[in-house]
Design a protein around this motif. Structure first.
Motif, mmCIF file in Angstrom:
data_model
loop_
_atom_site.group_PDB
_atom_site.id
_atom_site.type_symbol
_atom_site.label_atom_id
_atom_site.label_comp_id
_atom_site.label_asym_id
_atom_site.label_seq_id
_atom_site.Cartn_x
_atom_site.Cartn_y
_atom_site.Cartn_z
ATOM 1 N N MET A 205 0.823 -1.206 0.000
ATOM 2 C CA MET A 205 0.000 0.000 0.000
ATOM 3 C C MET A 205 0.860 1.260 0.000
ATOM 4 N N ALA A 206 2.016 1.210 0.693
ATOM 5 C CA ALA A 206 2.930 2.349 0.646
ATOM 6 C C ALA A 206 3.396 2.600 -0.784
ATOM 7 N N ALA A 207 3.682 1.526 -1.514
ATOM 8 C CA ALA A 207 4.110 1.669 -2.909
ATOM 9 C C ALA A 207 3.013 2.304 -3.752
ATOM 10 N N PHE A 208 1.769 1.877 -3.549
ATOM 11 C CA PHE A 208 0.650 2.477 -4.281
ATOM 12 C C PHE A 208 0.545 3.968 -3.993
ATOM 13 N N MET A 209 0.572 4.321 -2.722
ATOM 14 C CA MET A 209 0.381 5.720 -2.347
ATOM 15 C C MET A 209 1.537 6.595 -2.833
ATOM 16 N N LEU A 210 2.765 6.099 -2.726
ATOM 17 C CA LEU A 210 3.908 6.895 -3.167
ATOM 18 C C LEU A 210 3.944 7.022 -4.685
ATOM 19 N N THR A 211 3.466 6.002 -5.400
ATOM 20 C CA THR A 211 3.359 6.112 -6.857
ATOM 21 C C THR A 211 2.477 7.290 -7.240
ATOM 22 N N GLU A 212 1.383 7.464 -6.509
ATOM 23 C CA GLU A 212 0.457 8.567 -6.775
ATOM 24 C C GLU A 212 0.978 9.904 -6.239
ATOM 25 N N HIS A 213 1.551 9.878 -5.037
ATOM 26 C CA HIS A 213 1.718 11.141 -4.313
ATOM 27 C C HIS A 213 3.146 11.505 -3.908
ATOM 28 N N MET A 214 4.170 10.703 -4.272
ATOM 29 C CA MET A 214 5.533 11.191 -4.082
ATOM 30 C C MET A 214 5.749 12.440 -4.937
ATOM 31 N N SER A 215 5.133 12.423 -6.100
ATOM 32 C CA SER A 215 5.030 13.592 -6.963
ATOM 33 C C SER A 215 6.382 14.269 -7.172
ATOM 34 N N LEU A 216 6.476 15.578 -6.908
ATOM 35 C CA LEU A 216 7.694 16.339 -7.211
ATOM 36 C C LEU A 216 8.844 16.037 -6.265
ATOM 37 N N GLN A 217 8.557 15.296 -5.187
ATOM 38 C CA GLN A 217 9.634 14.842 -4.310
ATOM 39 C C GLN A 217 10.375 13.645 -4.914
ATOM 40 N N THR A 218 9.890 13.171 -6.050
ATOM 41 C CA THR A 218 10.570 12.086 -6.767
ATOM 42 C C THR A 218 11.973 12.516 -7.206
ATOM 43 N N PHE A 219 12.105 13.799 -7.503
ATOM 44 C CA PHE A 219 13.350 14.297 -8.081
ATOM 45 C C PHE A 219 14.315 14.746 -6.987
ATOM 46 N N GLU A 220 15.599 14.691 -7.326
ATOM 47 C CA GLU A 220 16.640 15.097 -6.377
ATOM 48 C C GLU A 220 17.530 16.149 -7.033
ATOM 49 N N PRO A 221 17.496 17.402 -6.594
ATOM 50 C CA PRO A 221 16.693 17.885 -5.456
ATOM 51 C C PRO A 221 15.211 17.961 -5.813
ATOM 52 N N PRO A 222 14.333 17.989 -4.788
ATOM 53 C CA PRO A 222 12.891 18.036 -5.045
ATOM 54 C C PRO A 222 12.495 19.273 -5.844
ATOM 55 N N LEU A 223 11.521 19.092 -6.728
ATOM 56 C CA LEU A 223 11.013 20.198 -7.532
ATOM 57 C C LEU A 223 9.749 20.810 -6.951
ATOM 58 N N GLY A 224 9.300 20.298 -5.812
ATOM 59 C CA GLY A 224 8.090 20.815 -5.192
ATOM 60 C C GLY A 224 7.595 19.854 -4.136
ATOM 61 N N PRO A 225 6.343 20.039 -3.681
ATOM 62 C CA PRO A 225 5.814 19.235 -2.579
ATOM 63 C C PRO A 225 5.309 17.870 -3.030
ATOM 64 N N THR A 226 4.951 17.039 -2.058
ATOM 65 C CA THR A 226 4.275 15.779 -2.335
ATOM 66 C C THR A 226 2.831 16.046 -2.721
ATOM 67 N N GLY A 227 2.183 15.036 -3.278
ATOM 68 C CA GLY A 227 0.758 15.113 -3.572
ATOM 69 C C GLY A 227 0.462 15.444 -5.023
ATOM 70 N N ASP A 228 -0.411 14.663 -5.657
ATOM 71 C CA ASP A 228 -0.880 14.934 -7.016
ATOM 72 C C ASP A 228 -2.022 15.954 -6.917
ATOM 73 N N PRO A 229 -1.827 17.179 -7.375
ATOM 74 C CA PRO A 229 -2.860 18.211 -7.175
ATOM 75 C C PRO A 229 -4.163 17.910 -7.883
#
Length: 396
Positions: A205-229
């Motif tokens: 379930m963590a994998a499912f949620m992070l697939t949807e909502h890791m969002s811009l924190q996927t990138f290093e450095p982050p390009l923005g906040p978590t969450g799919d707007p």
């Protein structure tokens, strides 16, 4: 003979409540011989799911335990544990959902059961993956929803942490377990060897949620906040009409422009806020606010007809009650009225997916507790007197 692609596969089901029974019912529906092993008091879900005519077969139990055979074994007794070992030795697949320490104590670990039985596929549905600090913590659906981010997503929408109003983690992870079991069966066909499978609820379930909502924190450095707007926008919900609600989703440019045409606003095709996928993503709140307030002048059925003409994805909003009466579900026979031996007429939820080669050809109603104990033990070659001794103790 059951028919179906899994005919001839014997599954020993040592699970209870929802996540394990969801997995084993899927296997049973496609032909596997699933033997459900219950304690003397029966699966907790028999009563946890609410009242029933007999008091022993809740609606939820009925919906996740068809096409199985039930036997009762009191595993506190030495003779019952010996019977269980014999059943495991004849199984193709064993499915368990105990915590690790309990699994070891009961002698039901993959290592113990696969010793001398290399073709056995052992599937362990765990709350948490082994090797992590949560490995032996107890888990239920709500525990997993809250700890994996599902409740946080709902908090972003509604302001208060809450749980999804269906057992999302149990059903999702149960079907993932089916996938893993089928992979192991395919590998066994090629190599002759079984496998030890671990399916942890938390990590899946963590994998499912992070697939949807890791969002811009996927990138290093982050390009923005978590969450799919788009998903987390409060207006991303059924849209009000003159007499109810409608479910609509227009994502591609073609669909969105057709939506603008359908509602009589073709000029929005060239509006810089909405004229491309990137523009609508950047202005998602404004786009959803507009969409949410655009459909109040016509009824749901009127809009459905218009959107169908314009190939805009749309469906009526259903309540639980109206969903049961949906004519499409009647067309495809998803709901079937069947006779249960102890509960009388019930609505059975049929198979949503179809194989050209077919599924199980017979239908076994969800079993009464211990209904098949004598039958299964006789198949093991146990003498009648020995069966009577074992089952007689349970009737006292």
């Amino acid at each position: 003979m059951s028919g179906g692609p899994l005919e001839g596969v014997r599954v020993l089901d040592l699970t209870s409540v929802v996540v394990g029974p969801v997995a084993t019912q899927f296997l049973a529906d496609y032909g596997a011989d699933v033997i459900k092993v219950e304690p003397p008091e029966g699966d907790l879900l028999r009563k946890l799911g609410g009242k029933s005519p007999s008091g022993e077969m809740s609606a939820k139990f009925l919906h996740v335990n068809r096409n199985k055979r039930s036997i009762v074994l009191d595993l506190k007794r030495d003779d019952a544990r010996e019977v269980l070992k014999r059943l495991c030795a004849e199984a193709d697949v064993v499915v368990v959902n105990m915590r690790g320490a309990a699994l070891e104590r009961a002698g039901l670990s993959a290592e113990a059961l696969r010793k001398g039985h290399p073709r056995l596929i052992h599937c362990w549905l765990a709350g948490f993956g082994q090797g992590g600090r949560y490995a032996d913590k107890p888990a239920y659906d709500t525990i997993i929803q809250g700890s994996s981010g599902v409740s946080a997503a709902l908090q972003r929408l509604h302001g208060t942490p809450s749980y999804s109003p269906f057992l999302m983690a149990d059903h999702t992870v149960g079907l993932i377990a089916v996938q893993m079991i089928l992979l192991a069966l395919y590998r066994r066909e090629k190599t002759g060897l079984g496998d030890a499978i671990q399916v942890p609820m938390f990590e899946n379930m963590a994998a499912f949620m992070l697939t949807e909502h890791m969002s811009l924190q996927t990138f290093e450095p982050p390009l923005g906040p978590t969450g799919d707007p788009r998903i987390l926008d409060p207006q991303n919900r059924p849209v009000p009409t003159k007499d109810g609600y409608i479910c609509i989703s227009a994502n591609t440019d073609a669909q969105t422009f057709a939506f603008f045409d359908a509602i009589g606003r073709p000029e929005l095709r060239t509006d810089p806020r909405f004229n491309s996928v990137a523009a609508r993503f950047a202005n998602v709140q404004e786009y959803f606010d507009f969409r949410y307030n655009a459909l109040r002048e016509r009824t749901t059925n009127e809009w459905i007809a218009i959107f169908d003409q314009h190939s805009v994805p749309a469906m009526p909003f259903h309540t639980f009650e109206s969903l049961m009466e949906d004519p499409h579900l009647e067309d495809v026979e998803l709901l079937q009225r069947v006779q249960h031996p102890s509960e009388g007429p019930i609505w059975n939820i049929g198979l949503p997916n179809r194989l050209e080669s077919g599924a199980r050809s017979d239908y076994l109603p969800p079993p009464v507790k211990g209904q098949h104990t004598n039958e299964v033990l006789a198949e093991l070659g146990m003498p009648v007197a020995e069966i009577d001794t074992l089952t007689g103790q349970l009737r006292r």
